[in-house]
Design a protein around this motif. Structure first.
Motif, PDB file in Angstrom:
ATOM      1  N   SER A  71      12.159  19.192  72.961  1.00  0.00           N
ATOM      2  CA  SER A  71      12.429  18.683  74.304  1.00  0.00           C
ATOM      3  C   SER A  71      13.909  18.352  74.406  1.00  0.00           C
ATOM      4  O   SER A  71      14.616  18.273  73.391  1.00  0.00           O
ATOM      5  N   ARG A  72      14.373  18.143  75.628  1.00  0.00           N
ATOM      6  CA  ARG A  72      15.767  17.737  75.834  1.00  0.00           C
ATOM      7  C   ARG A  72      16.032  16.385  75.183  1.00  0.00           C
ATOM      8  O   ARG A  72      17.106  16.143  74.620  1.00  0.00           O
ATOM      9  N   GLU A  73      15.035  15.504  75.244  1.00  0.00           N
ATOM     10  CA  GLU A  73      15.199  14.171  74.672  1.00  0.00           C
ATOM     11  C   GLU A  73      15.367  14.237  73.158  1.00  0.00           C
ATOM     12  O   GLU A  73      16.207  13.532  72.583  1.00  0.00           O
ATOM     13  N   VAL A  74      14.575  15.084  72.515  1.00  0.00           N
ATOM     14  CA  VAL A  74      14.690  15.244  71.063  1.00  0.00           C
ATOM     15  C   VAL A  74      16.048  15.841  70.707  1.00  0.00           C
ATOM     16  O   VAL A  74      16.697  15.427  69.734  1.00  0.00           O
ATOM     17  N   ARG A  75      16.486  16.815  71.497  1.00  0.00           N
ATOM     18  CA  ARG A  75      17.806  17.412  71.272  1.00  0.00           C
ATOM     19  C   ARG A  75      18.896  16.352  71.320  1.00  0.00           C
ATOM     20  O   ARG A  75      19.733  16.255  70.410  1.00  0.00           O
ATOM     21  N   ASP A  76      18.901  15.558  72.395  1.00  0.00           N
ATOM     22  CA  ASP A  76      19.956  14.563  72.575  1.00  0.00           C
ATOM     23  C   ASP A  76      19.921  13.500  71.480  1.00  0.00           C
ATOM     24  O   ASP A  76      20.975  13.067  70.983  1.00  0.00           O
ATOM     25  N   ALA A  77      18.710  13.089  71.093  1.00  0.00           N
ATOM     26  CA  ALA A  77      18.582  12.075  70.045  1.00  0.00           C
ATOM     27  C   ALA A  77      19.100  12.606  68.713  1.00  0.00           C
ATOM     28  O   ALA A  77      19.735  11.875  67.939  1.00  0.00           O
ATOM     29  N   GLY A  78      18.842  13.877  68.438  1.00  0.00           N
ATOM     30  CA  GLY A  78      19.326  14.473  67.199  1.00  0.00           C
ATOM     31  C   GLY A  78      20.842  14.525  67.138  1.00  0.00           C
ATOM     32  O   GLY A  78      21.448  14.290  66.083  1.00  0.00           O
ATOM     33  N   ILE A  79      21.463  14.829  68.273  1.00  0.00           N
ATOM     34  CA  ILE A  79      22.926  14.856  68.327  1.00  0.00           C
ATOM     35  C   ILE A  79      23.492  13.457  68.112  1.00  0.00           C
ATOM     36  O   ILE A  79      24.428  13.254  67.326  1.00  0.00           O
ATOM     37  N   ASP A  80      22.922  12.475  68.804  1.00  0.00           N
ATOM     38  CA  ASP A  80      23.415  11.103  68.669  1.00  0.00           C
ATOM     39  C   ASP A  80      23.270  10.599  67.234  1.00  0.00           C
ATOM     40  O   ASP A  80      24.170   9.936  66.704  1.00  0.00           O
ATOM     41  N   ALA A  81      22.137  10.917  66.607  1.00  0.00           N
ATOM     42  CA  ALA A  81      21.905  10.452  65.238  1.00  0.00           C
ATOM     43  C   ALA A  81      22.895  11.084  64.272  1.00  0.00           C
ATOM     44  O   ALA A  81      23.454  10.405  63.394  1.00  0.00           O
TER      45      ALA A  81
END
Length: 227
Positions: A71-81
């Motif tokens: 999902s877009r949310e998982v993508r964004d969280a992975g980048i932030d982490a």
């Protein structure tokens, strides 16, 4: 598979790896050219994008649907982490992700390159689009790092294809600028509008993807948002 896109991908990996290597650890937290993203965020995004493209090639090889991201949310969280990691860990993550993608590219069977997969916009494309997808990410985000690489440094052939690609995307959205765009150094033009814009193809690419019209001549409008 040997194509211009594969060459641009390989060149882009080398160019961006060198750019990242030249950045001091303290510089990774500095702002990139992308609003709200540090240089570390750009590097993290490129790492996660490499893994996402491995997913597409795995899908092509096995036939088991494996989207780029859940999902877009998982993508964004992975980048932030990843961006929040200590510099040494972020660098190691980036190198490992790029290596995984390179190994997957090199070992993808010939008959898998025609298999249908979905890109990040949900469009069905053949797996052979993956090298081009990665090349775009590398070269444009390499410039976004604001660490010495500029659009003027990008291969003219790559930029010519990028301009064609971006204008085609705008056309499918009904957003094509009503201008004639002339790349004076590669003898190419696009569009048929009364207003004429001209300059090197690298400058045309900078305008279409990042709104930078500093090296173009003519009455240059603000382009639509790319991706």
């Amino acid at each position: 598979m040997t194509t211009p896109e594969m060459h641009w991908w390989a060149e882009g990996e080398l160019a961006v790896a060198g750019t990242v290597d030249r950045l001091a650890d303290a510089e990774l937290a500095d702002p990139s050219a992308l609003p709200g993203w540090s240089r570390a965020h750009v590097i993290a995004h490129l790492a996660r994008n490499a893994d996402a493209l491995v997913n597409l090639l795995t899908w092509a090889r096995t036939g088991v649907e494996t989207p780029m991201y859940p999902s877009r949310e998982v993508r964004d969280a992975g980048i932030d982490a990843a961006a929040a990691r200590p510099p040494a860990e972020l660098r190691a993550d980036y190198v490992a992700a790029c290596r995984r993608l390179a190994e997957t590219m090199e070992t993808t069977p010939a008959d898998s390159w025609t298999a249908p997969v979905r890109n990040g916009q949900g469009t069905t494309v053949p797996a052979s689009a993956v090298p081009w997808m990665r090349a775009k990410e590398l070269w444009v985000h390499g410039v976004d790092l604001r660490a010495g690489l500029t659009f003027a440094d990008l291969p003219a052939g790559f930029c010519t294809e990028l301009v064609h690609d971006v204008l085609g995307l705008f056309a499918t959205r009904g957003q094509a600028p009503e201008v004639t765009v002339v790349a004076t150094d590669v003898d190419r033009s696009w569009g048929s509008g009364a207003a004429r814009i001209e300059g090197p193809v690298t400058a045309v690419a900078a305008w279409l993807t990042r709104g930078d019209a500093s090296d173009l001549r003519g009455d240059v409008p603000l382009p639509p948002t790319w991706i």
